[in-house]
Design an enzyme around this catalytic site. Structure first.
Site, PDB file in Angstrom:
ATOM      1  CG  HIS A   1     -27.210  95.295  17.861  1.00  0.00           C
ATOM      2  ND1 HIS A   1     -27.307  94.015  18.374  1.00  0.00           N
ATOM      3  CD2 HIS A   1     -26.724  95.150  16.605  1.00  0.00           C
ATOM      4  CE1 HIS A   1     -26.900  93.144  17.460  1.00  0.00           C
ATOM      5  NE2 HIS A   1     -26.552  93.807  16.376  1.00  0.00           N
TER       6      HIS A   1
ATOM      7  CB  CYS B   1     -26.058  89.743  13.470  1.00  0.00           C
ATOM      8  SG  CYS B   1     -25.713  90.675  14.981  1.00  0.00           S
TER       9      CYS B   1
ATOM     10  CG  HIS C   1     -28.316  94.897  11.610  1.00  0.00           C
ATOM     11  ND1 HIS C   1     -28.713  93.638  11.207  1.00  0.00           N
ATOM     12  CD2 HIS C   1     -27.345  94.691  12.536  1.00  0.00           C
ATOM     13  CE1 HIS C   1     -28.008  92.731  11.867  1.00  0.00           C
ATOM     14  NE2 HIS C   1     -27.162  93.354  12.675  1.00  0.00           N
ATOM     15  CD  GLU C   2     -24.669  97.496  13.488  1.00  0.00           C
ATOM     16  OE1 GLU C   2     -24.516  97.225  14.700  1.00  0.00           O
ATOM     17  OE2 GLU C   2     -24.453  96.664  12.590  1.00  0.00           O
TER      18      GLU C   2
END
Length: 193
Positions: free
Chosen positions: A153, A107, A149-150
Site C-alpha cells: 500500500h 483487503c 501486503h501493507e
C-alpha cells in the site's frame, strides 16, 4: 478515538507512493490510535495510512490475533511466528528471502474479493517506531505476509496486482462495483469520485 472510513478500490490515493514523515507529523499518536480502532472495527489484521486517505509511510499490523484464533495444527505451519502488534513508520524493505508461498489474501479496500497470492517467506524492514527509533528487523511466515501486503500500500500497489491478467480481467465487474460504491460492508468506506 475515531473510526475512520476506509478508502475503496479506485481511489487515486491507493496508487500513490507514500512519503516518509518526521516526528513533527501533526497528531501522529492520535492517528495511530485511530488506525488501530479502524482496523479492529473492520475486522482487519493490518491497515496502511493510504487506506484512510493519507499518503504517508505508516501502517499497523496485529497478527497476534490470528495466532490466538488458530488451532495447534495451524500454528505448526508457521514455526517461529507467534504474531506481532506493531506500528511501522517510514518502513523500507532491506531484503526479501525464502521460497515464495501462496496464501489466500483479502483487503479492506477491496472487500469481498480474495485470491491466493505468492509472497516470500521472510522480509527484513528498516523502520522507525513510535518514538522514532530506527529499527532493522526480520519477520517470517504469516507476519511477513501481512507486512508485505501493507507495505505494498505504501508503494501504490494492491494485492490484486500480484495475480494473473486473466484473473484480474475476470474480476473487472466486481472491482467496478466496489469503486462505484455498489457493495455492502459492515464498516465505513470512502468511495472515489
Amino acid at each position: 478515538m475515531t473510526i475512520l472510513p476506509i478508502v475503496a478500490y479506485g481511489h487515486p490515493v491507493l496508487r500513490e507512493v507514500a512519503k516518509d514523515i518526521t516526528a513533527a507529523y501533526p497528531n501522529l499518536d492520535k492517528l495511530i490510535e485511530d488506525m488501530w480502532q479502524t482496523m479492529y472495527a473492520s475486522n482487519g489484521v493490518g491497515l496502511a495510512a493510504p487506506q484512510i486517505n493519507r499518503s504517508i509511510r505508516l501502517f499497523v499490523v496485529d497478527t497476534e490475533q490470528m495466532f490466538e484464533n488458530m488451532d495447534a495444527a495451524e500454528k505448526k505451519e508457521f514455526p517461529g511466528d507467534t504474531g506481532i502488534k506493531k506500528a511501522f513508520i517510514n518502513a523500507h524493505i532491506v531484503e526479501q528471502d525464502g521460497e515464495p508461498w501462496a496464501y489466500n489474501e483479502g483487503c479492506l479496500s477491496i472487500p469481498k474479493i480474495r485470491e491466493d497470492i505468492k509472497r516470500p517467506e521472510s522480509v527484513t524492514l528498516e523502520y522507525v517506531n513510535e518514538q522514532f527509533e530506527l529499527i532493522t528487523e526480520t519477520f517470517t511466515g504469516l507476519t511477513a505476509r501481512v507486512i508485505l501486503h501493507e507495505y505494498d500500500h505504501l508503494e501504490g500497489k494492491l494485492f490484486i496486482d500480484h495475480i494473473s491478467p486473466l484473473k484480474r480481467k475476470l474480476m473487472k465487474g466486481k472491482l467496478a462495483d466496489i469503486s462505484k460504491g455498489k457493495i455492502k460492508v459492515d464498516y465505513k468506506m470512502m468511495f472515489p469520485g
